[in-house]
Design an enzyme around this catalytic site. Structure first.
Site, short mmCIF file in Angstrom:
data_model
loop_
_atom_site.label_atom_id
_atom_site.label_comp_id
_atom_site.label_asym_id
_atom_site.label_seq_id
_atom_site.Cartn_x
_atom_site.Cartn_y
_atom_site.Cartn_z
N LYS A 198 0.86 -1.20 0.00
CA LYS A 198 0.00 0.00 0.00
C LYS A 198 0.88 1.24 0.00
O LYS A 198 1.46 1.60 1.01
CB LYS A 198 -0.94 0.06 1.20
CG LYS A 198 -2.02 1.11 0.93
CD LYS A 198 -2.59 1.79 2.14
CE LYS A 198 -1.81 2.92 2.72
NZ LYS A 198 -1.79 4.18 1.94
N GLY A 251 6.74 4.69 8.45
CA GLY A 251 5.89 5.87 8.58
C GLY A 251 6.06 6.48 9.95
O GLY A 251 7.10 6.32 10.60
N SER A 252 5.02 7.14 10.41
CA SER A 252 5.13 7.88 11.66
C SER A 252 4.99 6.96 12.87
O SER A 252 4.39 5.88 12.79
CB SER A 252 4.03 8.94 11.71
OG SER A 252 2.76 8.31 11.65
N THR A 253 5.51 7.39 13.97
CA THR A 253 5.42 6.63 15.22
C THR A 253 3.96 6.47 15.64
O THR A 253 3.54 5.41 16.10
CB THR A 253 6.26 7.34 16.30
OG1 THR A 253 7.64 7.29 15.87
CG2 THR A 253 6.15 6.68 17.66
N GLU A 254 3.20 7.53 15.42
CA GLU A 254 1.78 7.49 15.77
C GLU A 254 1.03 6.37 15.02
O GLU A 254 0.31 5.58 15.62
CB GLU A 254 1.21 8.87 15.40
CG GLU A 254 -0.20 9.12 15.75
CD GLU A 254 -0.71 10.38 15.01
OE1 GLU A 254 0.11 11.16 14.49
OE2 GLU A 254 -1.93 10.54 14.96
N GLY A 256 2.48 3.86 13.52
CA GLY A 256 3.14 2.60 13.92
C GLY A 256 2.44 1.95 15.10
O GLY A 256 2.23 0.73 15.15
N GLU A 273 9.55 0.97 10.88
CA GLU A 273 10.59 1.99 10.66
C GLU A 273 9.90 3.33 10.85
O GLU A 273 9.10 3.74 10.00
CB GLU A 273 11.15 1.90 9.23
CG GLU A 273 11.96 0.66 8.94
CD GLU A 273 13.28 0.64 9.65
OE1 GLU A 273 13.74 1.71 10.12
OE2 GLU A 273 13.87 -0.44 9.77
N CYS A 307 13.45 10.71 7.54
CA CYS A 307 13.47 10.20 8.93
C CYS A 307 14.85 10.29 9.57
O CYS A 307 14.97 10.34 10.78
CB CYS A 307 12.98 8.76 8.95
SG CYS A 307 13.92 7.68 7.87
N GLU A 404 9.44 15.46 16.15
CA GLU A 404 9.79 15.34 14.74
C GLU A 404 8.95 16.32 13.93
O GLU A 404 7.73 16.28 13.97
CB GLU A 404 9.54 13.92 14.23
CG GLU A 404 9.98 13.76 12.79
CD GLU A 404 9.69 12.37 12.22
OE1 GLU A 404 8.54 11.92 12.32
OE2 GLU A 404 10.62 11.77 11.67
P1 NAP Z 1 2.20 8.10 8.12
O1 NAP Z 1 1.16 9.10 8.20
O2 NAP Z 1 2.51 7.26 9.29
O3 NAP Z 1 1.81 7.16 6.89
C1 NAP Z 1 2.61 6.08 6.47
C2 NAP Z 1 1.73 5.08 5.74
O4 NAP Z 1 0.78 4.54 6.64
C3 NAP Z 1 0.92 5.70 4.60
O5 NAP Z 1 0.82 4.76 3.56
C4 NAP Z 1 -0.42 5.94 5.27
O6 NAP Z 1 -1.49 6.06 4.40
C5 NAP Z 1 -0.52 4.71 6.12
N1 NAP Z 1 -1.48 4.80 7.22
C6 NAP Z 1 -2.00 5.92 7.80
N2 NAP Z 1 -2.87 5.58 8.78
C7 NAP Z 1 -2.89 4.23 8.82
C8 NAP Z 1 -3.58 3.27 9.63
N3 NAP Z 1 -4.42 3.64 10.59
N4 NAP Z 1 -3.36 1.96 9.42
C9 NAP Z 1 -2.51 1.56 8.46
N5 NAP Z 1 -1.84 2.41 7.66
C10 NAP Z 1 -2.02 3.73 7.84
O7 NAP Z 1 3.58 8.71 7.68
P2 NAP Z 1 3.81 9.77 6.53
O8 NAP Z 1 3.18 11.03 6.94
O9 NAP Z 1 3.39 9.16 5.23
O10 NAP Z 1 5.40 9.84 6.52
C11 NAP Z 1 6.13 10.57 7.46
C12 NAP Z 1 6.60 9.69 8.60
O11 NAP Z 1 7.32 8.55 8.13
C13 NAP Z 1 7.58 10.42 9.49
O12 NAP Z 1 7.27 10.22 10.84
C14 NAP Z 1 8.91 9.77 9.17
O13 NAP Z 1 9.87 9.84 10.16
C15 NAP Z 1 8.52 8.39 8.86
N6 NAP Z 1 9.56 7.73 8.04
C16 NAP Z 1 10.38 6.80 8.62
C17 NAP Z 1 11.38 6.20 7.90
C18 NAP Z 1 12.30 5.16 8.50
O14 NAP Z 1 12.95 4.44 7.76
N7 NAP Z 1 12.40 5.05 9.80
C19 NAP Z 1 11.55 6.53 6.55
C20 NAP Z 1 10.71 7.50 6.00
C21 NAP Z 1 9.71 8.08 6.76
P3 NAP Z 1 -1.88 7.54 3.83
O15 NAP Z 1 -0.94 7.77 2.75
O16 NAP Z 1 -3.27 7.46 3.38
O17 NAP Z 1 -1.70 8.52 4.95
#
Ligand code: NAP
Ligand code: MG
Length: 502
Positions: A198, A251-254, A256, A273, A307, A404
């Site tokens: 996804k 994605g985000s910790t929240e 996660g 991650e 990240c 962050e």
């Molecule tokens: P995000 O809001 O957590 O979204 C990540 C993914 O999860 C998206 O595909 C999102 O869909 C999906 N998602 C959202 N709510 C969900 C739920 N309830 N259940 C399952 N999946 C769900 O993160 P983001 O805003 O896209 O990216 C920014 C974050 O990613 C930052 O916190 C960053 O640090 C982190 N990140 C971490 C790494 C690492 O390797 N550690 C690398 C890159 C980014 P939608 O697209 O519809 O929101």
């Protein structure tokens, strides 16, 4: 700050791709979403619509998971490891052959500068696939030299083998879309798993291009399924699905945390991650000629939507002013512009919401008394651009230094202490522990700091050294598990122990 040129007309290949009726990739076929829903895709540099993509519902996710389950025991499972390796390698070759198109779509969808997209797709798309293609033939079990009770020595054999964990649900963010997709696909396919991917709702295009390539190279139907959709619908359905054996999430910790809760139903395996607030610690003996560009690029790479970004810069009092001056001069000299303009060095942020969020943090920084050295505002005109921002004299009591931001905001903080533990305690004082770096010419100081910093990665005189072969992942609330390298394969495998009594 100078403005980069703005005009860009997509190439004929990109125009043809963008104009398609983009559907979901399920069981080797392109299908419409069950309810006909669509995602409207925008170019963050122009704010204009560039494509429409089918938006997966829960029932589409069901179909994709069912296809992945069937594929797990189908033709895919009968390929030997050399054949599997060749298919992954071919996927890398096809991606390389389509590097221009992939780069252009990535830039139009995400906004990153062209050079960054091209380099990262080559290095973390193609090379990453090839790296894991090489692992297919090296997934080993063990023979264990014990005999079950009452069995004479030599009258039994105990061995383990490593089997694919099963159906993988991969959920990825928008900040580096194609690379995120290959980071998930490569180890999963190498292990013999099948995948439902996804992509982020904001950036589905290059994942769909991968669907074309998966089909072209002859990866069997259902092994890779791609379902763009909303996180709270398609992502949540995947995370909770009983037919999924493992979730690989970035994605985000929240979110996660939500994934973990959703995964509890069938106790599926989870790797996470997550976010970061990475410290970079500069000692007074460091080579400032390297520190200044290192800190500036570390903080503003991908407009800080990264990240690993070195968003907390700890600088010793003796060199504080020189470093802040150097970093802010370099930040102000970055050319802001659409990623496809050849002279752009920083692109737009991903969306209006994201820019609002980041500007909200800037305001919070101002109000908490941090010194705004440069940036802090959005330039006029179209596109979600924001000027790279440096706050001097911050401290860990401030929200901007703890949370962050995921945007181009660097917090600089001074230290005078020669007590390395005190410096490391400050560096460790967020909920995150993803990437850190230490800058000094003294090898003892460097390695003492490596011992003291609690982070999945601590680099010396460079920041965020990443390579397909180097394990990457977070401590504390930056995540669970590691990706990349041999360790990155483990979460996609399960061990079976067998004892034969002769
Ligand atoms: P995000 O809001 O957590 O979204 C990540 C993914 O999860 C998206 O595909 C999102 O869909 C999906 N998602 C959202 N709510 C969900 C739920 N309830 N259940 C399952 N999946 C769900 O993160 P983001 O805003 O896209 O990216 C920014 C974050 O990613 C930052 O916190 C960053 O640090 C982190 N990140 C971490 C790494 C690492 O390797 N550690 C690398 C890159 C980014 P939608 O697209 O519809 O929101
Ligand atoms: Mg999001």
């Amino acid at each position: 700050m100078s403005a980069a040129s703005t005009a860009h007309t997509p190439s004929p290949a990109a125009r043809e791709f963008l104009a398609r009726r983009h559907r979901l990739f399920i069981d080797g076929r392109w299908v419409a979403a069950a309810d006909g829903g669509e995602i409207v895709v925008h170019d963050p540099a122009t704010e204009g619509e560039i494509a429409r993509v089918a938006c997966a519902t829960e029932s589409d996710v069901d179909q994709a998971v069912a296809a992945a389950r069937r594929a797990l025991t189908g033709e895919w499972s009968r390929l030997n490891s050399h054949q599997r390796s060749r298919l992954i390698w071919r996927l890398a070759d096809e991606l390389e052959a389509n590097l221009e198109l992939a780069t252009e779509l990535e830039v139009l969808d995400n906004g990153m500068p062209r050079m960054v997209a091209q380099y990262s797709i080559a290095r973390f798309g193609c090379d990453f696939l090839r790296y894991y293609a090489g692992w297919c033939t090296k997934i080993l079990g063990e023979t264990i030299p014990v005999a079950p009770q009452d069995v004479p020595n030599g009258e039994s054999l105990t061995y383990t083998r490593r089997e694919p964990i099963g159906v993988v649900g991969a959920i990825i963010p928008w900040n580096s879309p194609l690379v995120m997709a290959t980071l998930k696909l490569a180890p999963a396919l190498a292990a013999g798993c099948t995948v439902v991917l996804k992509p982020a709702e904001l950036t589905p295009l290059t994942a769909l291009l991968l669907g074309d390539l998966v089909r072209k190279v002859g990866i069997p139907d259902g092994v890779v399924n791609i379902v763009p959709g909303h996180g709270h619908v398609a992502g949540a359905a995947l995370a909770a699905h009983d037919g999924v054996d493992k979730i690989a999430f970035t994605g985000s910790t929240e979110v996660g945390r939500k994934i973990l809760l959703a995964a509890a139903g069938n106790l599926k395996r989870v790797t996470l991650e997550l976010g970061g607030k990475s410290p970079m610690v500069v000692f007074p003996d460091a080579d400032l000629e390297r520190v200044i560009p290192g800190a500036t690029r570390g903080a503003f790479f991908l407009q800080g939507q990264n990240c690993m970004a070195s968003t907390r810069l700890f600088v010793h009092d003796d060199v504080f002013d020189r470093v802040v001056e150097g970093v802010s001069a370099m930040a102000q000299a970055f050319r802001l512009g659409p990623g496809m303009a050849p002279d752009s060095e920083l692109g737009p942020l991903i969306s209006a919401d994201q820019r609002e969020r980041v500007l909200g943090y800037v305001e919070a920084g101002r109000q908490s008394g941090a010194e705004l050295v440069c940036g802090g505002e959005a330039p006029p005109g179209k596109g979600y651009f924001m000027r790279p921002t440096v706050f001097g004299h911050t401290n860990m009591g401030m929200k901007i230094a703890r949370e962050e931001i995921f945007g181009p905001v660097l917090c600089v903080q001074s230290f005078s202490d020669s007590d390395l533990k005190a410096v490391a305690d400050e560096a460790n004082s967020t909920i995150y522990g993803l990437s850190a770096s230490v800058w000094t010419r003294d090898i003892s100081t460097a390695h003492r700091m490596v011992n003291l910093i609690d982070s999945g990665q601590v680099s010396i005189n460079c920041h965020a050294a990443v390579d397909p072969a180097i394990p990457f992942g977070g401590n504390r609330q930056s995540g669970w598990g590691r990706e990349f390298g041999r360790e990155g394969l483990d979460p996609y495998l399960k061990t079976k122990a067998t004892t034969v009594k002769f």
